[in-house]
Design a protein around this motif. Structure first.
Motif, PDB file in Angstrom:
ATOM      1  N   GLY A  97       0.816  -1.215   0.000  1.00  0.00           N
ATOM      2  CA  GLY A  97       0.000   0.000   0.000  1.00  0.00           C
ATOM      3  C   GLY A  97       0.846   1.259   0.000  1.00  0.00           C
ATOM      4  N   TYR A  98       1.962   1.240   0.719  1.00  0.00           N
ATOM      5  CA  TYR A  98       2.853   2.412   0.743  1.00  0.00           C
ATOM      6  C   TYR A  98       3.395   2.698  -0.659  1.00  0.00           C
ATOM      7  CZ  TYR A  98       6.866   5.363   1.786  1.00  0.00           C
ATOM      8  OH  TYR A  98       7.770   6.392   1.791  1.00  0.00           O
ATOM      9  N   ILE A  99       3.859   1.656  -1.318  1.00  0.00           N
ATOM     10  CA  ILE A  99       4.418   1.831  -2.668  1.00  0.00           C
ATOM     11  C   ILE A  99       3.332   2.283  -3.639  1.00  0.00           C
ATOM     12  CG2 ILE A  99       5.524   0.623  -4.573  1.00  0.00           C
ATOM     13  CD1 ILE A  99       6.836  -1.208  -2.478  1.00  0.00           C
ATOM     14  N   MET A 100       2.151   1.638  -3.546  1.00  0.00           N
ATOM     15  CA  MET A 100       1.063   1.986  -4.465  1.00  0.00           C
ATOM     16  C   MET A 100       0.591   3.422  -4.248  1.00  0.00           C
ATOM     17  SD  MET A 100      -1.031  -1.604  -4.134  1.00  0.00           S
ATOM     18  CE  MET A 100      -2.520  -0.919  -4.872  1.00  0.00           C
ATOM     19  N   GLY A 101       0.446   3.829  -2.985  1.00  0.00           N
ATOM     20  CA  GLY A 101      -0.013   5.188  -2.695  1.00  0.00           C
ATOM     21  C   GLY A 101       0.980   6.228  -3.182  1.00  0.00           C
ATOM     22  N   TYR A 129       1.784  10.320   1.127  1.00  0.00           N
ATOM     23  CA  TYR A 129       0.667   9.606   0.498  1.00  0.00           C
ATOM     24  C   TYR A 129       0.807   8.100   0.702  1.00  0.00           C
ATOM     25  CZ  TYR A 129      -0.474  14.016  -1.756  1.00  0.00           C
ATOM     26  OH  TYR A 129      -0.821  15.335  -1.990  1.00  0.00           O
ATOM     27  N   GLY A 130       2.063   7.614   0.570  1.00  0.00           N
ATOM     28  CA  GLY A 130       2.282   6.196   0.844  1.00  0.00           C
ATOM     29  C   GLY A 130       2.065   5.855   2.305  1.00  0.00           C
ATOM     30  N   ALA A 131       2.529   6.745   3.198  1.00  0.00           N
ATOM     31  CA  ALA A 131       2.355   6.499   4.636  1.00  0.00           C
ATOM     32  C   ALA A 131       0.882   6.507   5.018  1.00  0.00           C
ATOM     33  CB  ALA A 131       3.120   7.547   5.436  1.00  0.00           C
ATOM     34  N   ASN A 132       0.077   7.332   4.358  1.00  0.00           N
ATOM     35  CA  ASN A 132      -1.356   7.363   4.650  1.00  0.00           C
ATOM     36  C   ASN A 132      -2.004   6.022   4.322  1.00  0.00           C
ATOM     37  OD1 ASN A 132      -3.937   8.889   5.191  1.00  0.00           O
ATOM     38  ND2 ASN A 132      -4.294   8.302   3.068  1.00  0.00           N
ATOM     39  N   VAL A 133      -1.646   5.452   3.173  1.00  0.00           N
ATOM     40  CA  VAL A 133      -2.180   4.130   2.818  1.00  0.00           C
ATOM     41  C   VAL A 133      -1.670   3.073   3.792  1.00  0.00           C
ATOM     42  CG1 VAL A 133      -2.341   2.393   0.993  1.00  0.00           C
ATOM     43  CG2 VAL A 133      -2.302   4.819   0.400  1.00  0.00           C
ATOM     44  N   LEU A 134      -0.405   3.175   4.181  1.00  0.00           N
ATOM     45  CA  LEU A 134       0.175   2.219   5.133  1.00  0.00           C
ATOM     46  C   LEU A 134      -0.582   2.240   6.460  1.00  0.00           C
ATOM     47  CD1 LEU A 134       2.556   0.314   5.924  1.00  0.00           C
ATOM     48  CD2 LEU A 134       3.763   2.363   6.686  1.00  0.00           C
ATOM     49  N   ILE A 135      -0.866   3.428   6.973  1.00  0.00           N
ATOM     50  CA  ILE A 135      -1.555   3.543   8.261  1.00  0.00           C
ATOM     51  C   ILE A 135      -2.960   2.952   8.182  1.00  0.00           C
ATOM     52  CG2 ILE A 135      -2.557   5.200   9.881  1.00  0.00           C
ATOM     53  CD1 ILE A 135      -0.104   6.951   9.428  1.00  0.00           C
ATOM     54  N   PHE A 136      -3.693   3.277   7.134  1.00  0.00           N
ATOM     55  CA  PHE A 136      -5.054   2.760   6.998  1.00  0.00           C
ATOM     56  C   PHE A 136      -5.067   1.251   6.794  1.00  0.00           C
ATOM     57  CE2 PHE A 136      -6.401   7.112   6.504  1.00  0.00           C
ATOM     58  CZ  PHE A 136      -7.706   7.090   6.966  1.00  0.00           C
ATOM     59  N   THR A 137      -3.972   0.703   6.290  1.00  0.00           N
ATOM     60  CA  THR A 137      -3.901  -0.748   6.103  1.00  0.00           C
ATOM     61  C   THR A 137      -3.557  -1.467   7.398  1.00  0.00           C
ATOM     62  OG1 THR A 137      -3.170  -0.411   3.818  1.00  0.00           O
ATOM     63  CG2 THR A 137      -2.814  -2.590   4.773  1.00  0.00           C
ATOM     64  N   LEU A 138      -2.595  -0.936   8.136  1.00  0.00           N
ATOM     65  CA  LEU A 138      -2.085  -1.652   9.308  1.00  0.00           C
ATOM     66  C   LEU A 138      -2.891  -1.412  10.570  1.00  0.00           C
ATOM     67  CD1 LEU A 138       1.800  -1.181   8.980  1.00  0.00           C
ATOM     68  CD2 LEU A 138       0.367  -3.031   8.122  1.00  0.00           C
ATOM     69  N   VAL A 139      -3.185  -0.156  10.880  1.00  0.00           N
ATOM     70  CA  VAL A 139      -3.724   0.172  12.203  1.00  0.00           C
ATOM     71  C   VAL A 139      -5.074  -0.484  12.471  1.00  0.00           C
ATOM     72  CG1 VAL A 139      -4.483   2.043  13.703  1.00  0.00           C
ATOM     73  CG2 VAL A 139      -2.401   2.303  12.353  1.00  0.00           C
ATOM     74  N   PRO A 140      -6.095  -0.337  11.596  1.00  0.00           N
ATOM     75  CA  PRO A 140      -7.378  -0.990  11.913  1.00  0.00           C
ATOM     76  C   PRO A 140      -7.253  -2.507  12.006  1.00  0.00           C
ATOM     77  CG  PRO A 140      -7.656   0.658  10.183  1.00  0.00           C
ATOM     78  CD  PRO A 140      -6.193   0.464  10.350  1.00  0.00           C
ATOM     79  N   ALA A 141      -6.453  -3.103  11.116  1.00  0.00           N
ATOM     80  CA  ALA A 141      -6.313  -4.559  11.137  1.00  0.00           C
ATOM     81  C   ALA A 141      -5.655  -5.034  12.419  1.00  0.00           C
ATOM     82  CB  ALA A 141      -5.500  -5.011   9.917  1.00  0.00           C
ATOM     83  N   PHE A 142      -4.584  -4.360  12.833  1.00  0.00           N
ATOM     84  CA  PHE A 142      -3.891  -4.793  14.042  1.00  0.00           C
ATOM     85  C   PHE A 142      -4.711  -4.509  15.304  1.00  0.00           C
ATOM     86  CE2 PHE A 142       0.469  -4.581  11.866  1.00  0.00           C
ATOM     87  CZ  PHE A 142       0.461  -5.957  11.677  1.00  0.00           C
ATOM     88  N   LEU A 143      -5.492  -3.444  15.303  1.00  0.00           N
ATOM     89  CA  LEU A 143      -6.362  -3.176  16.449  1.00  0.00           C
ATOM     90  C   LEU A 143      -7.387  -4.293  16.615  1.00  0.00           C
ATOM     91  CD1 LEU A 143      -7.066   0.666  16.335  1.00  0.00           C
ATOM     92  CD2 LEU A 143      -5.784  -0.598  18.044  1.00  0.00           C
TER      93      LEU A 143
END
Length: 487
Positions: free
Chosen positions: A17-21, A43-57
């Motif tokens: 997601g980071y690379i794609m964003g 922009y890549g970090a934004n996709v990374l956060i939305f991918t990791l944080v909800p899933a890990f929570l």
């Protein structure tokens, strides 16, 4: 799917997601990053956060809640007879979990297939032999009811794990898709990322606070249950510690344990404070930079030695030495396990706590104070005694109180060096014990966790928590009240 694979899969999705964003933002800007509101990495970090944080929570919450839900459902199927035979609900559930684990191991080693594990219905001793062959030890025969509960526990666990895998992966994919779709040149990615990081930091702080609150509440609830079974007055003011699981004649007085804790800690501080403080003064004020660069790391190595090694040192070396050369010639005792043994070894362990903290605090005293003292004609030793130490005193006191809290909570050195005898005595060459040692002892073994002898461990833990909390508050008060502010 193992938990590690889930974590790795989500991390891979996040990296993708980071690379794609980042690439999408650059592509929409025609390769000119100046058109973007934020740097491409945001922009890549934004996709990374939305991918990791909800899933890990969701993963963390699921891992915490699932065992509670499954255990509750399985416990509801157990009869009162099975619970009474096992001794308590916790003990029978312990057997259920071990049998379920044994079935999984048997499947993994080929001793059973999945259908056989689901429909397995042999006699308890045969099942015990099978589980013993795959390395699962049980303390009693497996009854058909426990076997049935283990089968249900295993089925629910596998269903829950499968659902968790699906939900976490789907949530990670949805988060990636959502953040990727929002990636446009005018999107304020930097603001979103900074807000996300702030949220993560707040969440981490909240988890730390809630963990502390949960620990305290768990001890409070169990302590309340203990005081419903045993009088609080007898616990706090009792002078004898004699727990017996076989009858109601247990005497659970706190004072012998508290005295042993204070006595051992006092001797440890008598060793650690002078040595650590003098070492800090020497390294900060007198030692050359070359000697300091060698001596300080060597002293701090003491803090990295495992406490079990200190305990063995007390048991094998210090204890016999004190017995042969001091206790027996003076007629004070014949045992190598004593308060003096544990106190001396614990004091050696605490030296780096006092030394390193005091050294840093002394070095923080402004050089202008030293120069002013020298300008008035004071010698180096007079400057240390009358200027530097008074200025650093609040921090030094805080370091000593921190070492005290560490001494009160020590267990292994006391177990191997001081023994396990709970007594009120002044002879430092007699065996005694501390609160932490008895906490371990009361919760070790096949015990009934609804009995006063087991629940007393939580009352002891809460008492220890209050004592160490009071010491930390006192240290904070001293530091804040007497600390001098320097320009």
């Amino acid at each position: 799917m193992p938990l590690l694979w889930i974590v790795v899969s989500v991390l891979v999705l996040g990296a993708a997601g980071y690379i794609m964003g980042r690439q999408r933002a650059l592509a929409q800007a025609g390769g000119d990053s100046r058109i973007l509101h934020s740097l491409p990495g945001y922009y890549g970090a934004n996709v990374l956060i939305f991918t990791l944080v909800p899933a890990f929570l969701v993963l963390m919450v699921w891992l915490f809640v699932q065992p509670l839900v499954i255990e509750r459902q399985v416990t509801a199927t157990l009869s009162d007879t099975a619970i009474e035979e096992a001794g308590s609900r916790g003990l029978v559930m312990s057997d259920v979990r071990r049998v379920a684990e044994g079935l999984d191991v048997a499947i993994g080693q080929g001793a059973l297939n999945r259908d056989e594990a689901r429909d397995y219905s042999t006699q308890g001793h045969d099942l015990r032999a099978l589980l013993g062959s795959v390395g699962v030890a049980l303390g009693r025969d497996v009854t058909p009811e426990v076997l049935s509960a283990a089968q249900r526990y295993r089925a629910l666990s596998h269903t829950g794990n499968l659902a968790m895998n699906v939900v976490v992966l789907v949530l990670a994919a949805l988060g990636l898709a959502y953040a990727y779709a929002r990636t446009r040149p005018e999107f304020r990615a930097r603001n979103s990322v900074e807000y996300g990081i702030l949220t993560i930091l707040i969440l981490a702080s909240t988890i730390a606070i809630l963990t502390t609150v949960g620990i305290v509440l768990s001890m409070l609830f169990e302590t309340f249950s203990f005081f419903q079974l045993y009088p609080a007055q007898d616990f706090f003011f009792g002078t004898r510690w004699a727990p017996t699981f076989e009858s109601d004649a247990s005497e659970l007085g706190l004072l012998p344990l508290l005295w042993g804790t204070v006595y051992v800690s006092f001797i440890a501080l008598l060793v650690a404070v002078p040595i650590g403080l003098f070492a800090a003064i020497y390294m900060a004020e007198y030692a050359s930079s070359r000697l300091r660069s060698i001596a300080k790391p060597l002293i701090e190595v003491l803090a990295g030695i495992p406490t079990i090694v200190y305990g063995l040192f007390a048991l094998i070396t210090v204890g016999p030495l004190l017995r042969d050369y001091f206790a027996e010639p003076l007629g004070l005792g014949t045992s190598s396990s004593s308060v003096m043994t544990a106190g001396i070894v614990m004091g050696v362990m605490l030296i780096p706590f006092v030394s390193s903290l005091s050294d840093d605090i002394i070095n923080a005293v402004p050089q202008s104070l030293r120069d002013g003292s020298f300008g008035l004609g004071a010698t180096h030793s007079e400057t240390v005694k009358q200027v530097i130490l008074p200025a650093a005193l609040p921090g030094i006191v805080g370091a000593i109180l921190l070492a005290t809290s560490r001494a009160i909570g020590e267990t292994m050195i006391v177990v191997l060096g001081a023994g396990a005898a709970a007594r009120l005595a002044l002879n430092p060459f007699e065996a005694m014990t501390t609160v932490t040692v008895k906490i371990v002892g009361q919760l070790t073994g096949d015990t009934d966790f609804s009995s006063p002898e087991a629940l007393v461990a939580f009352a002891l833990g809460l008492t220890l928590f209050v004592i160490t909390l009071g010491l930390n508050i006192l240290a904070l008060y001293i530091v804040r009240k007497y600390r001098e502010q320097y320009e």
